[in-house]
Design a protein around this motif. Structure first.
Motif, mmCIF file in Angstrom:
data_model
loop_
_atom_site.group_PDB
_atom_site.id
_atom_site.type_symbol
_atom_site.label_atom_id
_atom_site.label_comp_id
_atom_site.label_asym_id
_atom_site.label_seq_id
_atom_site.Cartn_x
_atom_site.Cartn_y
_atom_site.Cartn_z
ATOM 1 N N ILE A 1 15.436 -3.949 30.180
ATOM 2 C CA ILE A 1 14.962 -2.971 29.197
ATOM 3 C C ILE A 1 14.405 -1.729 29.907
ATOM 4 O O ILE A 1 14.659 -0.591 29.487
ATOM 5 N N ASN A 2 13.653 -1.919 30.996
ATOM 6 C CA ASN A 2 13.037 -0.778 31.682
ATOM 7 C C ASN A 2 14.083 0.192 32.219
ATOM 8 O O ASN A 2 13.896 1.418 32.169
ATOM 9 N N PHE A 3 15.185 -0.328 32.734
ATOM 10 C CA PHE A 3 16.265 0.527 33.224
ATOM 11 C C PHE A 3 16.827 1.381 32.092
ATOM 12 O O PHE A 3 17.026 2.596 32.242
ATOM 13 N N THR A 4 17.081 0.737 30.948
ATOM 14 C CA THR A 4 17.649 1.464 29.809
ATOM 15 C C THR A 4 16.650 2.462 29.239
ATOM 16 O O THR A 4 17.039 3.541 28.771
ATOM 17 N N VAL A 5 15.361 2.123 29.265
ATOM 18 C CA VAL A 5 14.335 3.037 28.772
ATOM 19 C C VAL A 5 14.374 4.353 29.550
ATOM 20 O O VAL A 5 14.332 5.446 28.954
ATOM 21 N N GLU A 6 14.468 4.286 30.856
ATOM 22 C CA GLU A 6 14.496 5.513 31.661
ATOM 23 C C GLU A 6 15.687 6.390 31.288
ATOM 24 O O GLU A 6 15.557 7.607 31.132
ATOM 25 N N ARG A 7 16.874 5.773 31.162
ATOM 26 C CA ARG A 7 18.074 6.550 30.825
ATOM 27 C C ARG A 7 18.008 7.102 29.408
ATOM 28 O O ARG A 7 18.458 8.216 29.139
ATOM 29 N N THR A 8 17.444 6.336 28.490
ATOM 30 C CA THR A 8 17.377 6.780 27.098
ATOM 31 C C THR A 8 16.381 7.925 26.942
ATOM 32 O O THR A 8 16.607 8.861 26.166
ATOM 33 N N ARG A 9 15.285 7.875 27.667
ATOM 34 C CA ARG A 9 14.327 8.981 27.624
ATOM 35 C C ARG A 9 14.952 10.272 28.130
ATOM 36 O O ARG A 9 14.656 11.358 27.632
ATOM 37 N N GLN A 10 15.835 10.164 29.135
ATOM 38 C CA GLN A 10 16.463 11.350 29.726
ATOM 39 C C GLN A 10 17.576 11.925 28.850
ATOM 40 O O GLN A 10 17.878 13.118 28.942
ATOM 41 N N ALA A 11 18.183 11.096 28.002
ATOM 42 C CA ALA A 11 19.340 11.528 27.204
ATOM 43 C C ALA A 11 18.908 12.444 26.058
ATOM 44 O O ALA A 11 17.826 12.285 25.479
ATOM 45 N N SER A 12 19.789 13.382 25.717
ATOM 46 C CA SER A 12 19.524 14.246 24.570
ATOM 47 C C SER A 12 19.820 13.481 23.272
ATOM 48 O O SER A 12 20.518 12.468 23.269
ATOM 49 N N GLU A 13 19.280 13.998 22.194
ATOM 50 C CA GLU A 13 19.519 13.377 20.887
ATOM 51 C C GLU A 13 21.010 13.396 20.549
ATOM 52 O O GLU A 13 21.549 12.429 19.996
ATOM 53 N N VAL B 1 16.746 -24.253 6.465
ATOM 54 C CA VAL B 1 16.442 -22.888 6.906
ATOM 55 C C VAL B 1 17.597 -21.964 6.500
ATOM 56 O O VAL B 1 18.769 -22.355 6.517
ATOM 57 N N ILE B 2 17.269 -20.746 6.133
ATOM 58 C CA ILE B 2 18.275 -19.739 5.795
ATOM 59 C C ILE B 2 18.801 -19.167 7.112
ATOM 60 O O ILE B 2 18.152 -18.315 7.734
ATOM 61 N N VAL B 3 19.952 -19.630 7.545
ATOM 62 C CA VAL B 3 20.490 -19.244 8.848
ATOM 63 C C VAL B 3 21.409 -18.033 8.706
ATOM 64 O O VAL B 3 22.347 -18.041 7.906
ATOM 65 N N ALA B 4 21.118 -16.992 9.482
ATOM 66 C CA ALA B 4 21.937 -15.782 9.535
ATOM 67 C C ALA B 4 22.431 -15.604 10.968
ATOM 68 O O ALA B 4 21.959 -16.265 11.900
ATOM 69 N N LEU B 5 23.384 -14.697 11.148
ATOM 70 C CA LEU B 5 23.941 -14.420 12.466
ATOM 71 C C LEU B 5 23.863 -12.925 12.785
ATOM 72 O O LEU B 5 23.905 -12.087 11.881
ATOM 73 N N GLY B 6 23.763 -12.629 14.064
ATOM 74 C CA GLY B 6 23.826 -11.251 14.533
ATOM 75 C C GLY B 6 24.513 -11.205 15.875
ATOM 76 O O GLY B 6 24.619 -12.216 16.584
ATOM 77 N N SER B 7 24.985 -10.036 16.260
ATOM 78 C CA SER B 7 25.685 -9.891 17.535
ATOM 79 C C SER B 7 24.730 -9.679 18.700
ATOM 80 O O SER B 7 25.090 -9.924 19.846
ATOM 81 N N ASP B 8 23.517 -9.190 18.410
ATOM 82 C CA ASP B 8 22.570 -8.777 19.448
ATOM 83 C C ASP B 8 23.203 -7.745 20.375
ATOM 84 O O ASP B 8 22.915 -7.713 21.576
ATOM 85 N N PHE B 9 24.068 -6.897 19.832
ATOM 86 C CA PHE B 9 24.695 -5.874 20.676
ATOM 87 C C PHE B 9 23.623 -5.065 21.399
ATOM 88 O O PHE B 9 22.708 -4.519 20.765
ATOM 89 N N ASN B 10 23.728 -5.005 22.727
ATOM 90 C CA ASN B 10 22.825 -4.224 23.556
ATOM 91 C C ASN B 10 23.418 -4.159 24.965
ATOM 92 O O ASN B 10 24.444 -4.794 25.225
ATOM 93 N N PRO B 11 22.825 -3.411 25.890
ATOM 94 C CA PRO B 11 23.426 -3.317 27.227
ATOM 95 C C PRO B 11 23.477 -4.656 27.966
ATOM 96 O O PRO B 11 24.213 -4.795 28.943
ATOM 97 N N ASN B 12 22.701 -5.629 27.490
ATOM 98 C CA ASN B 12 22.623 -6.934 28.123
ATOM 99 C C ASN B 12 23.554 -7.960 27.471
ATOM 100 O O ASN B 12 23.831 -9.007 28.051
ATOM 101 N N ALA B 13 24.018 -7.670 26.259
ATOM 102 C CA ALA B 13 24.904 -8.587 25.526
ATOM 103 C C ALA B 13 25.902 -7.722 24.760
ATOM 104 O O ALA B 13 25.707 -7.433 23.586
ATOM 105 N N TYR B 14 26.964 -7.327 25.436
ATOM 106 C CA TYR B 14 27.841 -6.267 24.938
ATOM 107 C C TYR B 14 28.938 -6.873 24.058
ATOM 108 O O TYR B 14 30.029 -7.208 24.535
#
Length: 531
Positions: free
Chosen positions: A224-236, A432-445
């Protein structure tokens, strides 16, 4: 009696007693706006083609008081929650279709007609807000059916193809699609993603393959820390461009509603930048978005968890409240990464409660890498959903079932991080009400909910009906949107996909084959992807 596909026809009878059923072959056409207190009802006699069951219920989904909360241990409602029984004369009638017309609302043209589908997978058909236990064993499926979406983007009618053709023969459509030999399913719902960021982390994948753990990489300044640095530097604009491309990939894989988190800023400036990007996409793109503030995704460098929580509570959340009140940013949910060496239970509680106090739904990361009793905390706070749960306790599972707190399971994460799988079977068996998600992120693409469903079946021992429900109606419930999305029912949004297969199960069975299977993706009755 066997259906046209050789299988016993699916009906509502498996879940509800005779006095609460509508007659077989019912077609309901209802305006998407709130139904008035009284309506005129006509019962035309239309011959029903054999082997094509269809049972639907009238829904008042827009502008009226909400349906009561679902009863535990059922498909969402008990018979006492349902509309009054069908009159005896109706039950005995050979009528093949029932149509409700409100003068003026049904006049004129419609947006879309989907004709002659081999299967239409409703998922549920009685207004259930979620499905659990026995209701997951056999989803509602119509054989040889058609579907109508109005110009407002809401479903007007579903039923046997011949009945729909006769009832709508004098009406016009902006578009007609012949679905012969194909299946129509609800648009898929991805209940957990991190799609706004800059800076790839493919090098970390190599590190993990060499034996490094998630926390090894995190504590070394990666993750997360690596991505935080790059995201802070990126323009909107840079963030929006990449975000738009990622949403396009999700959409082409069948997703029509996606939860999107911030969380790679950690300071107020960058978190707001990410939320503005999400808001812009929500306004400009056709895919549905549920926005989540995740400023507590990690503890910023130079701060303790308690200090970070103080900053969020005193500075971030008041600003979000102000921007929401001004209509500049719409945020639905609040998230915290509740984990050892990240945010402990006390800091998590403080942040989530403060978010709830300004009107945000609680939907957070819990019990992923270590048993934290996050599930118990979520139930205590009234959470709508908790994600991950690889390390959830038995007591946490029981508490979530009782509280109707959704478990958003992420089979891609356990797969890619080589974690033990969430105990989906125990959760399902306990209600339990079970749902699913992809967790798309730089760590789980992973963009693909069909692949997520396949992994859920193979690695978490879910059945295909359970997986589809978890990626549609239950995922919509986890986002607080199952009253309008997640199933194909009259009055709900016309969000759906058409696959080139005579059986819906191929969407899950063909691992990685969704690009060839999915012919159309449709949002609010508008074709947003065509192969």
């Amino acid at each position: 009696m066997q259906s046209a596909s050789g299988r016993a026809p699916t009906s509502l009878g498996a879940c509800f007693p005779p006095e609460n059923r509508l007659p077989h072959g019912v077609v309901l056409a209802v305006p998407p706006s709130a139904l008035p207190r009284t309506v005129n009802i006509n019962f035309p006699q239309i011959k029903r083609k054999q082997g094509r069951p269809a049972s639907l219920a009238v829904r008042k989904l827009q502008g009226e008081e909400p349906l009561p909360r679902p009863a535990l241990g059922t498909g969402g409602y008990t018979p006492a929650d349902l509309p009054p029984p069908v009159p005896a004369e109706l039950s005995a009638s050979p009528a093949a279709s029932l149509r409700l017309r409100v003068p003026g609302d049904m006049a004129g043209g419609h947006r879309l007609l989907l004709e002659n589908a081999r299967q239409v997978v409703l998922v549920c058909a009685r207004g259930e807000r979620f499905l659990t236990r026995d209701a997951l064993r056999s989803l509602e499926v119509l054989e040889g059916a058609s579907l109508v979406v109005g110009t407002d983007g809401f479903i007007k009618a579903i039923g046997p193809a011949d009945a729909i053709q006769k009832q709508f023969s004098e009406e016009t459509f902006e578009e007609r699609i012949d679905c012969s030999g194909k299946c129509i399913l609800p648009g898929l719902v991805d209940a957990h993603t991190h799609p706004v960021w800059a800076g790839e982390r493919v090098h970390e994948f190599a590190m993990k393959l060499a034996g490094a753990t998630y926390m090894d990489i995190h504590q070394a300044g990666g993750g997360i820390n690596f991505t935080v640095e790059r995201t802070r530097q990126a323009s909107e604009e840079e963030l929006y461009s990449s975000f738009q491309q990622r949403l396009g990939c999700m959409m082409r894989a069948g997703t029509t509603l996606v939860e999107c988190k911030s969380g790679y800023g950690l300071n107020l400036e960058t978190e707001l930048k990410m939320l503005r990007v999400i808001e812009r996409a929500r306004q400009e793109l056709d895919i549905g978005i549920s926005a989540t503030y995740c400023g507590a995704h990690s503890v910023p460098k130079g701060k303790t968890a308690s200090e970070a929580a103080d900053d969020i509570i005193k500075n971030h959340l008041p600003r979000l409240k102000e921007l929401g009140r001004n209509g500049e940013i719409h945020v639905d949910n609040i998230d915290v990464f509740c984990e050892k060496d990240v945010f402990d239970l006390d800091s998590t509680r403080r942040i989530l409660q403060s978010g709830k106090d300004i009107g945000l739904q609680i939907n957070f990361h819990g019990d992923e890498l270590h048993p934290m009793k996050a599930a118990e905390l979520g139930v205590e706070l009234g959470a709508q959903a908790i994600s991950h749960l690889e390390e959830v306790s038995d007591e946490g599972i029981a508490a979530m079932a009782s509280a109707r707190c959704s478990a958003v399971l992420l089979p891609t994460t356990a797969y890619m991080l080589r974690l033990k799988q969430p105990r989906a079977r125990k959760m399902l068996d306990e209600g339990v009400i079970v749902a699913l998600g992809s967790d798309f992120n730089p760590n789980a693409y992973c963009f693909s909910m069909p692949m997520v469903m396949h992994l859920a079946c193979v690695n978490m021992r879910m059945s295909m009906p359970e997986a589809l429900a978890a990626a549609t109606i239950n995922a919509a419930y986890a986002l607080g949107k199952s009253h309008t999305q997640g199933s194909l029912e009259v009055g709900k949004q016309g969000d759906l996909i058409i696959i080139n297969s005579p059986r819906w199960e191929h969407l899950i069975y063909q691992f990685g084959g969704h690009h060839e299977l999915i012919d159309y993706v449709i949002a609010k009755g508008k074709v947003i992807y065509k192969k």
